[in-house]
Design a protein around this motif. Structure first.
Motif, mmCIF file in Angstrom:
data_model
loop_
_atom_site.group_PDB
_atom_site.id
_atom_site.type_symbol
_atom_site.label_atom_id
_atom_site.label_comp_id
_atom_site.label_asym_id
_atom_site.label_seq_id
_atom_site.Cartn_x
_atom_site.Cartn_y
_atom_site.Cartn_z
ATOM 1 N N UNK A 1 0.808 -1.216 0.000
ATOM 2 C CA UNK A 1 0.000 0.000 0.000
ATOM 3 C C UNK A 1 0.837 1.260 0.000
ATOM 4 N N UNK A 2 1.885 1.296 0.813
ATOM 5 C CA UNK A 2 2.776 2.460 0.842
ATOM 6 C C UNK A 2 3.454 2.637 -0.512
ATOM 7 N N UNK A 3 3.923 1.533 -1.060
ATOM 8 C CA UNK A 3 4.586 1.611 -2.366
ATOM 9 C C UNK A 3 3.658 2.123 -3.453
ATOM 10 N N UNK A 4 2.457 1.607 -3.491
ATOM 11 C CA UNK A 4 1.496 2.042 -4.512
ATOM 12 C C UNK A 4 1.067 3.481 -4.287
ATOM 13 N N UNK A 5 0.889 3.888 -3.042
ATOM 14 C CA UNK A 5 0.496 5.264 -2.747
ATOM 15 C C UNK A 5 1.580 6.243 -3.187
ATOM 16 N N UNK A 6 2.836 5.825 -3.069
ATOM 17 C CA UNK A 6 3.927 6.715 -3.471
ATOM 18 C C UNK A 6 3.985 6.912 -4.980
ATOM 19 N N UNK A 7 3.317 6.024 -5.716
ATOM 20 C CA UNK A 7 3.272 6.148 -7.175
ATOM 21 C C UNK A 7 1.956 6.734 -7.675
ATOM 22 N N UNK A 8 1.089 7.122 -6.740
ATOM 23 C CA UNK A 8 -0.193 7.751 -7.072
ATOM 24 C C UNK A 8 -0.989 6.944 -8.075
ATOM 25 N N UNK A 9 -1.207 5.684 -7.751
ATOM 26 C CA UNK A 9 -1.947 4.780 -8.633
ATOM 27 C C UNK A 9 -3.423 5.169 -8.698
ATOM 28 N N UNK A 10 -4.075 4.794 -9.788
ATOM 29 C CA UNK A 10 -5.483 5.137 -9.988
ATOM 30 C C UNK A 10 -6.410 4.310 -9.105
ATOM 31 N N UNK A 11 -6.075 3.064 -8.839
ATOM 32 C CA UNK A 11 -6.888 2.202 -7.991
ATOM 33 C C UNK A 11 -5.987 1.605 -6.916
ATOM 34 N N UNK A 12 -5.782 2.341 -5.826
ATOM 35 C CA UNK A 12 -4.780 1.907 -4.843
ATOM 36 C C UNK A 12 -5.076 0.556 -4.198
ATOM 37 N N UNK A 13 -6.333 0.199 -4.000
ATOM 38 C CA UNK A 13 -6.643 -1.069 -3.339
ATOM 39 C C UNK A 13 -6.287 -2.239 -4.248
ATOM 40 N N UNK A 14 -6.813 -2.249 -5.466
ATOM 41 C CA UNK A 14 -6.518 -3.353 -6.388
ATOM 42 C C UNK A 14 -5.046 -3.392 -6.765
ATOM 43 N N UNK A 15 -4.462 -2.222 -6.970
ATOM 44 C CA UNK A 15 -3.046 -2.179 -7.320
ATOM 45 C C UNK A 15 -2.179 -2.689 -6.167
ATOM 46 N N UNK A 16 -2.571 -2.374 -4.925
ATOM 47 C CA UNK A 16 -1.826 -2.870 -3.764
ATOM 48 C C UNK A 16 -1.923 -4.381 -3.666
ATOM 49 N N UNK A 17 -3.104 -4.930 -3.921
ATOM 50 C CA UNK A 17 -3.261 -6.386 -3.891
ATOM 51 C C UNK A 17 -2.433 -7.047 -4.985
ATOM 52 N N UNK A 18 -2.355 -6.391 -6.137
ATOM 53 C CA UNK A 18 -1.537 -6.923 -7.234
ATOM 54 C C UNK A 18 -0.064 -6.946 -6.833
ATOM 55 N N UNK A 19 0.374 -5.947 -6.114
ATOM 56 C CA UNK A 19 1.756 -5.914 -5.639
ATOM 57 C C UNK A 19 1.974 -6.913 -4.508
ATOM 58 N N UNK A 20 0.978 -7.050 -3.631
ATOM 59 C CA UNK A 20 1.145 -7.854 -2.419
ATOM 60 C C UNK A 20 1.122 -9.355 -2.649
ATOM 61 N N UNK A 21 0.329 -9.850 -3.592
ATOM 62 C CA UNK A 21 0.101 -11.299 -3.657
ATOM 63 C C UNK A 21 1.384 -12.130 -3.776
ATOM 64 N N UNK A 22 2.378 -11.726 -4.568
ATOM 65 C CA UNK A 22 3.580 -12.583 -4.623
ATOM 66 C C UNK A 22 4.300 -12.677 -3.277
ATOM 67 N N UNK A 23 4.284 -11.581 -2.520
ATOM 68 C CA UNK A 23 4.945 -11.570 -1.220
ATOM 69 C C UNK A 23 4.127 -12.341 -0.183
ATOM 70 N N UNK A 24 2.806 -12.307 -0.323
ATOM 71 C CA UNK A 24 1.952 -13.113 0.557
ATOM 72 C C UNK A 24 2.192 -14.603 0.317
ATOM 73 N N UNK A 25 2.375 -14.981 -0.945
ATOM 74 C CA UNK A 25 2.721 -16.373 -1.257
ATOM 75 C C UNK A 25 4.068 -16.706 -0.615
ATOM 76 N N UNK A 26 5.014 -15.777 -0.694
ATOM 77 C CA UNK A 26 6.318 -15.976 -0.074
ATOM 78 C C UNK A 26 6.228 -16.146 1.435
ATOM 79 N N UNK A 27 5.372 -15.374 2.076
ATOM 80 C CA UNK A 27 5.161 -15.531 3.521
ATOM 81 C C UNK A 27 4.637 -16.939 3.816
ATOM 82 N N UNK A 28 3.667 -17.387 3.025
ATOM 83 C CA UNK A 28 3.104 -18.734 3.226
ATOM 84 C C UNK A 28 4.178 -19.803 3.049
#
Length: 122
Positions: free
Chosen positions: A21-48
């Motif tokens: 979320x911080x990363x996407x907000x710093x890039x002023x994305x048009x859809x911060x929620x969906x864009x944040x999830x798109x960024x997060x999912x690979x790292x969430x898989x890594x956590x698992x």
């Protein structure tokens, strides 16, 4: 899984979501929620993967900093590999920021919880 383990897994997921979320907000994305999830999912898989690795190797869950480091390393490594495989960016600066942020917060909350727990039992 115990309530403590579920809470720990939830904190790990929250750390990744905040990072994205911080990363996407710093890039002023048009859809911060969906864009944040798109960024997060690979790292969430890594956590698992990290949680499964710790369980398989150490025989318990990564609730402490001394067993949380594989969660951090897997989050970064698996996250970057999945980003690369899906055509997302893996610029050197992004790798450094992800490694530092996730390391500080995935290990940091565990260190803080350990200190708090020791003080509570003292």
């Amino acid at each position: 899984m115990s309530e403590r383990a579920l809470a720990a897994l939830g904190i790990d997921a929250l750390v990744v979501l905040v990072f994205a979320g911080i990363g996407r907000a710093s890039h002023h994305e048009s859809n911060p929620v969906l864009d944040s999830l798109q960024t997060a999912w690979p790292f969430l898989v890594g956590v698992a993967v990290g949680w499964l690795f710790v369980r398989a190797i150490f025989g318990h869950l990564p609730l402490l900093a001394k067993t949380g480091w594989p969660v951090w390393l897997c989050a970064v490594a698996v996250g970057m590999v999945l980003r690369r495989l899906t055509g997302e960016g893996t610029a050197f600066a992004f790798i450094v920021v992800a490694t530092v942020f996730l390391g500080i917060f995935l290990l940091g909350w565990r260190l803080a919880a350990g200190v708090w727990q020791r003080k509570a039992h003292a």
